[in-house]
Design an enzyme around this catalytic site. Structure first.
Site, mmCIF file in Angstrom:
data_model
loop_
_atom_site.group_PDB
_atom_site.id
_atom_site.type_symbol
_atom_site.label_atom_id
_atom_site.label_comp_id
_atom_site.label_asym_id
_atom_site.label_seq_id
_atom_site.Cartn_x
_atom_site.Cartn_y
_atom_site.Cartn_z
ATOM 1 N N THR A 180 55.878 61.003 -26.700
ATOM 2 C CA THR A 180 55.523 61.498 -25.368
ATOM 3 C C THR A 180 55.067 62.951 -25.453
ATOM 4 O O THR A 180 54.049 63.344 -24.862
ATOM 5 C CB THR A 180 56.726 61.380 -24.415
ATOM 6 O OG1 THR A 180 57.166 60.025 -24.375
ATOM 7 C CG2 THR A 180 56.371 61.840 -23.014
ATOM 8 N N GLN A 227 54.130 55.785 -21.828
ATOM 9 C CA GLN A 227 54.054 57.243 -21.722
ATOM 10 C C GLN A 227 52.730 57.773 -22.277
ATOM 11 O O GLN A 227 52.389 57.517 -23.436
ATOM 12 C CB GLN A 227 55.219 57.905 -22.469
ATOM 13 C CG GLN A 227 56.593 57.565 -21.927
ATOM 14 C CD GLN A 227 57.248 56.408 -22.652
ATOM 15 O OE1 GLN A 227 56.567 55.506 -23.148
ATOM 16 N NE2 GLN A 227 58.574 56.428 -22.730
ATOM 17 N N GLN A 266 52.016 56.606 -16.376
ATOM 18 C CA GLN A 266 53.396 57.008 -16.671
ATOM 19 C C GLN A 266 53.397 58.383 -17.343
ATOM 20 O O GLN A 266 52.652 58.616 -18.298
ATOM 21 C CB GLN A 266 54.080 55.983 -17.581
ATOM 22 C CG GLN A 266 55.538 56.312 -17.878
ATOM 23 C CD GLN A 266 56.277 55.192 -18.593
ATOM 24 O OE1 GLN A 266 55.783 54.079 -18.678
ATOM 25 N NE2 GLN A 266 57.465 55.482 -19.084
ATOM 26 N N ASP A 267 54.232 59.286 -16.808
ATOM 27 C CA ASP A 267 54.411 60.631 -17.392
ATOM 28 C C ASP A 267 53.140 61.484 -17.327
ATOM 29 O O ASP A 267 52.738 62.112 -18.306
ATOM 30 C CB ASP A 267 54.887 60.542 -18.850
ATOM 31 C CG ASP A 267 56.308 60.031 -18.966
ATOM 32 O OD1 ASP A 267 56.923 59.737 -17.924
ATOM 33 O OD2 ASP A 267 56.808 59.901 -20.090
ATOM 34 N N ASP A 284 57.696 58.037 -13.306
ATOM 35 C CA ASP A 284 58.141 59.377 -13.728
ATOM 36 C C ASP A 284 56.957 60.337 -13.874
ATOM 37 O O ASP A 284 56.875 61.088 -14.849
ATOM 38 C CB ASP A 284 58.895 59.300 -15.058
ATOM 39 C CG ASP A 284 60.034 58.289 -15.042
ATOM 40 O OD1 ASP A 284 60.576 58.015 -13.957
ATOM 41 O OD2 ASP A 284 60.380 57.760 -16.117
ATOM 42 N N ARG A 306 64.189 59.732 -10.104
ATOM 43 C CA ARG A 306 65.386 59.190 -10.739
ATOM 44 C C ARG A 306 65.856 60.183 -11.802
ATOM 45 O O ARG A 306 65.061 60.987 -12.322
ATOM 46 C CB ARG A 306 65.116 57.818 -11.355
ATOM 47 C CG ARG A 306 64.034 57.799 -12.438
ATOM 48 C CD ARG A 306 63.912 56.415 -13.060
ATOM 49 N NE ARG A 306 62.880 56.359 -14.093
ATOM 50 C CZ ARG A 306 62.778 55.381 -14.985
ATOM 51 N NH1 ARG A 306 63.644 54.377 -14.973
ATOM 52 N NH2 ARG A 306 61.808 55.390 -15.883
ATOM 53 N N TRP A 315 66.542 61.542 -15.114
ATOM 54 C CA TRP A 315 66.269 61.351 -16.537
ATOM 55 C C TRP A 315 67.427 61.862 -17.388
ATOM 56 O O TRP A 315 67.796 61.254 -18.391
ATOM 57 C CB TRP A 315 64.967 62.078 -16.883
ATOM 58 C CG TRP A 315 64.528 61.959 -18.313
ATOM 59 C CD1 TRP A 315 64.768 60.923 -19.166
ATOM 60 C CD2 TRP A 315 63.736 62.898 -19.048
ATOM 61 N NE1 TRP A 315 64.183 61.154 -20.386
ATOM 62 C CE2 TRP A 315 63.550 62.357 -20.341
ATOM 63 C CE3 TRP A 315 63.166 64.129 -18.731
ATOM 64 C CZ2 TRP A 315 62.813 63.022 -21.320
ATOM 65 C CZ3 TRP A 315 62.425 64.782 -19.708
ATOM 66 C CH2 TRP A 315 62.254 64.250 -20.981
#
Length: 583
Positions: free
Chosen positions: A347, A377, A399-400, A421, A489, A491
Site C-alpha cells: 500500500t 489498495q 480503495q485507499d 477507506d 471505521r 483501522w
C-alpha cells in the site's frame, strides 16, 4: 622486639619513671592522632558513600517519576536506569527524555542493520512485494532517525526559540511520526502468509522501538502539558479562552468568485521551471523536475506543470523541501498511475505521487490511481510531508485513495473520491471546504470514507473534516440502495476522526460508522460529530460505542480547528492558500 613492645616494656621499669611518663604521653598522643585520622577517613568515606547513595536514589526517583506517565513504565525504567553513568546524566524529567531518545536512536540503528542483513541473506528467496516492503522499512526507519535526532535537538533548546505551544506541538508531531513509521514497516508484511514470515523476523525490534517512542511521547506530553498549564495559570488564561481566541484567517473576501481568486493567485506565483509533455518546457516529466530541484531549500521552488496527462510515479523525497507543484487546472493537469497490492506492491509503495519533503504545496492538479476496485489498495497520493497543503486538487482512486501518512497537512477546496477507506493514515490532517464523494464499489464491498490509524493515545493525530460536503458520485447515487457507505471505521486501536459543520447526504448509513473487526477499538477510538447538516447528518440512530460522541460544546470543537489541531496559525499564511483557523 618491636619498638612498640619496647616502649611498653620500658614503662614497666620503676627506675625509668620520669622518662616513662614522657614516653607514655608521646605514645598516647600518637595513638589519639591516629584514631582521629582513621575517624576522619572513615567519615569521609561514609559521607562519600552516603552521597553516592543519595545521588543514586535521587536519580532512580526521577526516572521512576518520569516513567510513571508512560504506557510501558517497566521498559522505560529498565532502559534508562541500565544506561552506564545515568546518575550523572539525570537530574530532571527532561534529562530522562533525552536519555531515552538516545537509547531509542541506538535501537533504531540496530533495526536498520538487521533489515539490511535480512535483505542480504534472503535476497534470492524474497518475493517482489517482500523486497518492496523491506525497501519501505528502510525508508521509514531512515525517516525515524531524522525525527528522533530532530526531537533530541529540539528538546535541548526547549522552551526557547519558539512559542511554548509551537514547541510542544512540534515535539509531539516528531515522536508521533516516529511511532507511525514502525507500524508502517510491519504493515508491509500483512498481505499473505509468506509476507508474515518476514514480519515475524522484524517484529520484536520494530515493536521495541515503537514502545520506546511511545514512552518518550508520553513523557514529552506530560512535561509540555504541565508547562502549558502553568503558563496559562500565570497568564490568567483558560484552555477554552485560548482556543476561542484564535483569529479567523480566511484570506479571501466572500464576494470574490472562485475564478477571480484563481486568477489573482496565478498572477502571484512565478514558476522556477516548467514541465510540459510536448517538450516546450524545461522538463518532460514531473519526476525529472523534482529530481533537479534544490535540496533542503528554505525558499519555495515552484514547478509549473502544463496541461496534460502525466503517466508516472513521482516521489518528493525528504531532502526536497519547499517544493510547489502548480498545475493548469485540476481537470487539465493529471498525474496518473496504477500501482496496486494485487499486482505485488505494498500500500505504501503503490502511491502515484508520494511526498515526504516538508512544506510541500500543490494546486490545481489531479492525483489519480486507475487500478480500480478489483485491485484493492491503490493509492493516488501518499503524503508524509510536514506543513503540507493542497488547494483545488482532485484525488481519484478506489480503495485507499488518499494516504495521509504522518505529520501535519491541510486540504482546502479539494475533491476526494473513492470506495473502501479512501481517506486513511495517521497524520494530523484537516479538510476544509472539500467535496468528499463515495464511488461505486466492487461487489460485496462497503464504502468507508475514513480509516484513521492512530496507534497510541498520546499521538496528536487524527482526521478532521470541517465545512465539507460528504456525498456520492453520480454513478453511486443511482445505486446507493445496493451499497452501504459509512463515515469511517477504526483501522488502529486509537482511531480518531471528527466530522464538523459539514453537509452529509443520505448516502451515509444512519449508523454512521462501522466496526473494523468485532469489538476491536470500539472503546478506545474517538469519533465525534459537531453541527453537521443534511439528510445523512442525523445522530439519533448512530452507533452506541463508548468511543463515539456527539460534540455539543463549541470549546471542545475548537480543539479540532486549524488553529489548534494542526497549529495552523504558525504556517498556513505562508502557503498563500485560503483557510479558516476557527469554527
Amino acid at each position: 622486639m618491636s619498638k612498640l613492645r619496647q616502649v611498653f616494656a620500658g614503662i614497666s621499669d620503676p627506675s625509668n619513671n620520669k622518662r616513662n611518663k614522657k614516653l607514655f604521653l608521646a605514645l598516647f598522643s600518637t595513638l589519639l592522632l591516629l584514631a582521629v585520622v582513621v575517624g576522619i577517613v572513615a567519615g569521609v568515606n561514609s559521607r562519600q558513600k552516603s552521597s553516592g547513595d543519595d545521588n543514586l536514589n535521587f536519580s532512580h526517583a526521577i526516572v521512576k517519576s518520569a516513567c510513571s506517565t508512560t504506557l510501558y513504565p517497566e521498559l522505560c525504567y529498565s532502559a534508562v536506569s541500565s544506561e552506564p553513568g545515568f546518575t550523572e546524566k539525570v537530574s530532571s524529567h527532561r534529562d530522562v527524555i533525552e536519555l531515552s531518545l538516545n537509547i531509542t536512536i541506538r535501537a533504531v540503528e540496530h533495526n536498520l542493520f538487521s533489515i539490511e542483513e535480512l535483505n542480504d541473506k534472503r535476497k534470492g528467496s524474497l518475493t517482489k512485494r517482500e523486497k518492496t516492503a523491506l525497501h519501505d522499512c528502510l525508508e521509514t526507519i531512515d525517516e525515524t532517525l531524522d525525527e528522533l535526532h530532530t526531537a533530541y535537538q529540539d528538546l535541548k533548546i526547549y522552551p526557547n526559540n519558539k512559542t511554548l505551544y509551537q514547541h510542544a506541538d512540534d515535539l509531539k508531531t516528531l515522536i508521533s511520526a516516529a511511532i507511525t513509521n514502525q507500524v508502517t514497516c510491519l504493515d508491509g508484511f500483512s498481505y499473505d502468509s509468506a509476507d508474515k514470515k518476514v514480519r515475524v523476523a522484524l517484529e520484536t525490534g520494530q515493536v521495541h522501538v515503537e514502545h520506546m517512542c511511545s514512552n518518550a511521547l508520553a513523557m514529552i506530553k506530560n512535561m509540555t502539558d504541565t508547562d502549558v498549564a502553568n503558563y496559562e495559570m500565570k497568564m490568567g488564561m483558560t484552555k477554552s479562552r485560548r482556543l476561542m481566541a484564535a483569529e479567523d484567517g480566511v484570506h479571501w473576501p466572500e464576494w470574490m468568485s472562485a475564478a477571480d481568486r484563481h486568477l489573482l493567485q496565478a498572477a502571484e506565483v512565478k514558476a522556477d521551471v516548467v514541465v510540459a509533455a510536448d517538450g516546450s518546457g524545461n522538463f518532460k516529466t514531473v519526476s525529472e523536475a523534482v529530481a533537479a530541484a534544490p535540496e533542503k531549500s528554505s525558499k519555495r521552488y515552484v514547478i509549473r506543470i502544463k496541461a496534460g496527462v502525466y503517466k508516472e510515479n513521482v516521489e518528493v523525497a525528504k531532502k526536497k523541501t519547499n517544493i510547489m507543484l502548480l498545475g493548469d487546472g485540476r481537470k487539465n493537469t493529471i498525474i496518473t498511475g496504477s500501482r496496486n497490492v494485487v499486482d505485488g506492491s505494498t500500500t505504501f509503495h503503490s502511491a502515484t505521487v508520494a511526498v515526504v519533503g516538508e512544506r510541500f504545496l500543490a494546486r490545481d492538479i489531479t492525483f489519480e490511481n486507475t487500478a480500480g476496485h478489483a485491485k484493492h489498495q491503490a493509492v493516488a497520493l501518499r503524503v508524509g510531508s510536514d506543513f503540507a497543503a493542497f488547494y483545488q486538487c482532485d484525488f481519484l482512486a478506489y480503495q485507499d485513495t488518499l494516504y495521509v501518512h504522518n505529520n501535519r497537512q491541510f486540504f482546502i477546496n479539494c475533491l476526494i473520491a473513492g470506495t473502501v477507506d479512501f481517506i486513511f493514515g495517521n497524520s494530523a490532517a484537516l479538510f476544509q471546504d472539500c467535496d468528499i464523494h463515495a464511488r461505486l464499489p466492487g461487489s460485496g464491498q462497503k464504502n468507508m470514507v475514513t480509516a484513521q490509524g492512530r496507534v497510541d493515545p498520546n499521538q496528536n493525530t487524527g482526521i478532521v473534516i470541517q465545512k465539507c460536503r460528504i456525498g456520492a458520485t453520480s454513478e453511486l447515487e443511482a445505486k446507493k440502495k445496493d451499497f452501504k457507505t459509512y463515515l469511517g471505521r477504526p483501522w488502529k486501536e486509537y482511531s480518531r476522526t471528527v466530522i464538523m459543520q459539514s453537509t452529509i447526504s443520505d448516502v451515509i448509513d444512519p449508523a454512521g460508522w462501522h466496526e473494523w473487526n468485532g469489538n476491536f477499538a470500539l472503546n478506545t477510538l474517538f469519533y465525534g460529530e459537531y453541527q453537521n447538516s443534511g439528510a445523512g447528518a442525523g445522530t439519533a440512530n448512530r452507533v452506541k460505542w463508548k468511543g463515539y460522541k456527539v460534540i455539543t460544546s463549541a470549546s471542545e470543537a475548537q480543539q479540532f480547528t486549524a488553529a489548534s489541531f494542526i497549529g495552523g496559525s504558525n504556517w498556513l499564511r505562508s502557503t498563500g492558500f485560503p483557510f479558516s483557523l476557527s469554527l
